[in-house]
Design a protein around this motif. Structure first.
Motif, PDB file in Angstrom:
ATOM      1  N   ALA A  50      25.448  53.629 -44.693  1.00 44.97           N
ATOM      2  CA  ALA A  50      24.352  54.162 -45.835  1.00 44.97           C
ATOM      3  C   ALA A  50      23.125  54.288 -44.712  1.00 44.97           C
ATOM      4  O   ALA A  50      22.230  54.959 -45.079  1.00 44.97           O
ATOM      5  CB  ALA A  50      24.390  53.437 -46.750  1.00 44.97           C
ATOM      6  N   LEU A  51      22.824  53.135 -44.164  1.00 48.85           N
ATOM      7  CA  LEU A  51      21.343  52.925 -43.468  1.00 48.85           C
ATOM      8  C   LEU A  51      21.101  54.113 -42.497  1.00 48.85           C
ATOM      9  O   LEU A  51      20.216  54.732 -42.325  1.00 48.85           O
ATOM     10  CB  LEU A  51      21.459  51.705 -42.730  1.00 48.85           C
ATOM     11  CG  LEU A  51      21.196  50.439 -43.820  1.00 48.85           C
ATOM     12  CD1 LEU A  51      20.888  49.307 -43.129  1.00 48.85           C
ATOM     13  CD2 LEU A  51      20.083  50.633 -44.872  1.00 48.85           C
ATOM     14  N   GLN A  59      12.352  56.747 -46.792  1.00 48.51           N
ATOM     15  CA  GLN A  59      12.014  55.362 -46.517  1.00 48.51           C
ATOM     16  C   GLN A  59      12.332  54.645 -47.868  1.00 48.51           C
ATOM     17  O   GLN A  59      12.752  53.610 -47.715  1.00 48.51           O
ATOM     18  CB  GLN A  59      10.618  55.351 -46.336  1.00 48.51           C
ATOM     19  CG  GLN A  59      10.820  55.405 -44.592  1.00 48.51           C
ATOM     20  CD  GLN A  59       9.241  54.912 -44.034  1.00 48.51           C
ATOM     21  OE1 GLN A  59       8.324  54.377 -44.932  1.00 48.51           O
ATOM     22  NE2 GLN A  59       9.302  54.640 -42.742  1.00 48.51           N
ATOM     23  N   ASN A  60      11.664  55.037 -49.135  1.00 48.50           N
ATOM     24  CA  ASN A  60      11.863  54.414 -50.329  1.00 48.50           C
ATOM     25  C   ASN A  60      13.331  53.834 -50.470  1.00 48.50           C
ATOM     26  O   ASN A  60      13.624  52.914 -50.948  1.00 48.50           O
ATOM     27  CB  ASN A  60      11.219  55.116 -51.372  1.00 48.50           C
ATOM     28  CG  ASN A  60       9.595  54.892 -51.169  1.00 48.50           C
ATOM     29  OD1 ASN A  60       9.096  54.149 -50.504  1.00 48.50           O
ATOM     30  ND2 ASN A  60       9.051  56.111 -51.498  1.00 48.50           N
ATOM     31  N   ARG A  61      14.150  55.105 -50.417  1.00 47.31           N
ATOM     32  CA  ARG A  61      15.745  54.700 -50.651  1.00 47.31           C
ATOM     33  C   ARG A  61      16.208  53.901 -49.693  1.00 47.31           C
ATOM     34  O   ARG A  61      16.914  52.824 -49.996  1.00 47.31           O
ATOM     35  CB  ARG A  61      16.481  56.000 -50.963  1.00 47.31           C
ATOM     36  CG  ARG A  61      16.233  56.644 -52.316  1.00 47.31           C
ATOM     37  CD  ARG A  61      17.382  57.725 -52.678  1.00 47.31           C
ATOM     38  NE  ARG A  61      17.413  58.614 -51.479  1.00 47.31           N
ATOM     39  CZ  ARG A  61      17.166  59.841 -51.565  1.00 47.31           C
ATOM     40  NH1 ARG A  61      16.354  60.427 -52.105  1.00 47.31           N
ATOM     41  NH2 ARG A  61      17.343  60.650 -50.265  1.00 47.31           N
ATOM     42  N   THR A  63      18.078  50.367 -50.427  1.00 44.30           N
ATOM     43  CA  THR A  63      19.475  49.947 -50.281  1.00 44.30           C
ATOM     44  C   THR A  63      19.445  48.789 -49.209  1.00 44.30           C
ATOM     45  O   THR A  63      20.401  48.014 -49.505  1.00 44.30           O
ATOM     46  CB  THR A  63      20.099  51.260 -49.332  1.00 44.30           C
ATOM     47  OG1 THR A  63      19.958  52.348 -50.142  1.00 44.30           O
ATOM     48  CG2 THR A  63      21.390  51.065 -49.025  1.00 44.30           C
ATOM     49  N   ILE A  64      18.593  48.407 -48.236  1.00 37.31           N
ATOM     50  CA  ILE A  64      18.708  47.298 -47.414  1.00 37.31           C
ATOM     51  C   ILE A  64      18.670  46.093 -48.354  1.00 37.31           C
ATOM     52  O   ILE A  64      19.531  45.216 -48.367  1.00 37.31           O
ATOM     53  CB  ILE A  64      17.465  47.390 -46.386  1.00 37.31           C
ATOM     54  CG1 ILE A  64      17.675  48.533 -45.412  1.00 37.31           C
ATOM     55  CG2 ILE A  64      17.541  46.035 -45.740  1.00 37.31           C
ATOM     56  CD1 ILE A  64      16.682  48.748 -44.533  1.00 37.31           C
ATOM     57  N   LEU A  65      17.652  46.065 -48.938  1.00 31.89           N
ATOM     58  CA  LEU A  65      17.426  44.913 -49.935  1.00 31.89           C
ATOM     59  C   LEU A  65      18.426  44.537 -50.893  1.00 31.89           C
ATOM     60  O   LEU A  65      18.667  43.408 -51.081  1.00 31.89           O
ATOM     61  CB  LEU A  65      15.838  44.837 -50.510  1.00 31.89           C
ATOM     62  CG  LEU A  65      14.712  44.742 -49.207  1.00 31.89           C
ATOM     63  CD1 LEU A  65      13.320  44.712 -50.123  1.00 31.89           C
ATOM     64  CD2 LEU A  65      15.025  43.738 -48.397  1.00 31.89           C
ATOM     65  N   LYS A  66      18.914  45.708 -51.608  1.00 31.99           N
ATOM     66  CA  LYS A  66      19.908  45.344 -52.584  1.00 31.99           C
ATOM     67  C   LYS A  66      21.271  44.736 -52.052  1.00 31.99           C
ATOM     68  O   LYS A  66      21.671  43.981 -52.392  1.00 31.99           O
ATOM     69  CB  LYS A  66      20.359  46.752 -53.455  1.00 31.99           C
ATOM     70  CG  LYS A  66      21.231  46.861 -54.281  1.00 31.99           C
ATOM     71  CD  LYS A  66      21.262  46.344 -55.469  1.00 31.99           C
ATOM     72  CE  LYS A  66      22.418  46.453 -56.234  1.00 31.99           C
ATOM     73  NZ  LYS A  66      23.755  45.326 -56.294  1.00 31.99           N
ATOM     74  N   LYS A  67      21.514  45.189 -50.888  1.00 36.38           N
ATOM     75  CA  LYS A  67      22.822  44.962 -50.097  1.00 36.38           C
ATOM     76  C   LYS A  67      22.560  43.608 -49.840  1.00 36.38           C
ATOM     77  O   LYS A  67      23.546  42.650 -49.968  1.00 36.38           O
ATOM     78  CB  LYS A  67      22.977  46.032 -49.094  1.00 36.38           C
ATOM     79  CG  LYS A  67      24.535  45.876 -48.584  1.00 36.38           C
ATOM     80  CD  LYS A  67      25.335  46.065 -49.805  1.00 36.38           C
ATOM     81  CE  LYS A  67      26.355  47.352 -49.953  1.00 36.38           C
ATOM     82  NZ  LYS A  67      27.404  47.297 -50.730  1.00 36.38           N
ATOM     83  N   LYS A  97       6.524  46.506 -47.291  1.00 33.35           N
ATOM     84  CA  LYS A  97       7.026  47.832 -47.799  1.00 33.35           C
ATOM     85  C   LYS A  97       7.742  47.742 -49.163  1.00 33.35           C
ATOM     86  O   LYS A  97       7.588  48.641 -49.860  1.00 33.35           O
ATOM     87  CB  LYS A  97       7.904  48.409 -46.847  1.00 33.35           C
ATOM     88  CG  LYS A  97       7.077  48.938 -45.597  1.00 33.35           C
ATOM     89  CD  LYS A  97       6.105  49.765 -45.831  1.00 33.35           C
ATOM     90  CE  LYS A  97       5.195  50.434 -44.685  1.00 33.35           C
ATOM     91  NZ  LYS A  97       4.178  51.269 -45.193  1.00 33.35           N
ATOM     92  N   LEU A  98       8.580  46.496 -49.492  1.00 36.35           N
ATOM     93  CA  LEU A  98       9.416  46.360 -50.420  1.00 36.35           C
ATOM     94  C   LEU A  98       9.578  45.044 -50.571  1.00 36.35           C
ATOM     95  O   LEU A  98       9.882  44.364 -49.651  1.00 36.35           O
ATOM     96  CB  LEU A  98      10.738  47.395 -50.501  1.00 36.35           C
ATOM     97  CG  LEU A  98      11.534  47.529 -51.480  1.00 36.35           C
ATOM     98  CD1 LEU A  98      10.616  48.420 -52.907  1.00 36.35           C
ATOM     99  CD2 LEU A  98      12.666  48.034 -51.191  1.00 36.35           C
ATOM    100  N   SER A  99       9.784  44.527 -51.758  1.00 32.93           N
ATOM    101  CA  SER A  99      10.039  43.255 -52.022  1.00 32.93           C
ATOM    102  C   SER A  99      10.996  43.131 -53.310  1.00 32.93           C
ATOM    103  O   SER A  99      10.972  43.910 -54.256  1.00 32.93           O
ATOM    104  CB  SER A  99       8.855  42.382 -52.211  1.00 32.93           C
ATOM    105  OG  SER A  99       9.302  40.700 -52.299  1.00 32.93           O
ATOM    106  N   VAL A 100      12.100  42.225 -53.579  1.00 27.79           N
ATOM    107  CA  VAL A 100      12.838  42.077 -54.629  1.00 27.79           C
ATOM    108  C   VAL A 100      12.440  40.741 -55.132  1.00 27.79           C
ATOM    109  O   VAL A 100      12.344  39.493 -54.427  1.00 27.79           O
ATOM    110  CB  VAL A 100      14.404  41.978 -54.032  1.00 27.79           C
ATOM    111  CG1 VAL A 100      15.260  41.495 -55.251  1.00 27.79           C
ATOM    112  CG2 VAL A 100      14.848  43.193 -53.684  1.00 27.79           C
TER     113      VAL A 100
END
Length: 180
Positions: A21-22, A28-30, A34-38, A63-66
């Motif tokens: 997937a990566l 970039q957003n998807r 994907t990285i953080l969800k997995k 860039k993104l945080s969960v």
């Protein structure tokens, strides 16, 4: 590679699926989602964050945080070498801190802004071409075992390639001549 590691069939399949997937995602957003969800599925933690190095300023940017409000931290810049994440980016070496109170690099700036409490950290570099392009950081991971770190490093290797792919792709989009 990262010490001897025995993965379950589910973990191995997750890693293989994530690698596919990566390396095929160019948005970039998807990609970051994907990285953080997995990762949150593979290695549960209170908070997951992905920060990239802004090369011009030599700073990490969220860039993104969960489970952390990205609006609260999106304008924060962390100098390479500052804090745990900055040290990981500088040394290109993962860091596992079981008790942040004992770590000379820990900086509670994000805790003060977010109201969260960091007790432990697992942070790995995203390295591409011997250059740190970012870090992935788990705040209060439920496990800080060698196996968890090995899984995280495995994902970080693919994530670094994917980040560079999306950077190159977006550069191509903005520099290619427009059709007449």
């Amino acid at each position: 590679m990262y010490g001897e590691m025995h993965l379950s069939r589910r973990e191995l399949r997750s890693c293989m699926d994530l690698g596919k997937a990566l390396t095929s995602e160019l948005d970039q957003n998807r990609l970051f989602g994907t990285i953080l969800k997995k990762l949150s599925d593979l290695i549960p933690a209170d908070i997951w964050s992905l920060m990239l190095v802004e090369r011009e300023k030599n700073e990490l940017v969220f860039k993104l945080s969960v489970d952390l409000n990205i609006e609260e931290v999106k304008d924060i810049r962390i100098a390479v070498g500052q804090g745990i994440a900055g040290q990981v980016a500088l040394t290109k070496t993962p860091m596992v801190v079981d008790d942040v109170r004992t770590c000379k690099y820990f900086n509670d700036q994000i805790d003060r802004i977010s109201g969260k409490v960091t007790k432990s950290v697992m942070c790995v570099p995203l390295v591409f071409g011997n250059q740190a392009v970012g870090v992935i950081e788990a705040i209060n991971p439920y496990k800080t075992s060698k196996k968890a770190l090995s899984l995280l490093m495995f994902v970080a290797d693919y994530a670094a390639i994917a980040v560079e792919n999306t950077r190159h792709y977006s550069c191509l989009l903005y520099t290619s001549p427009s059709p007449r």
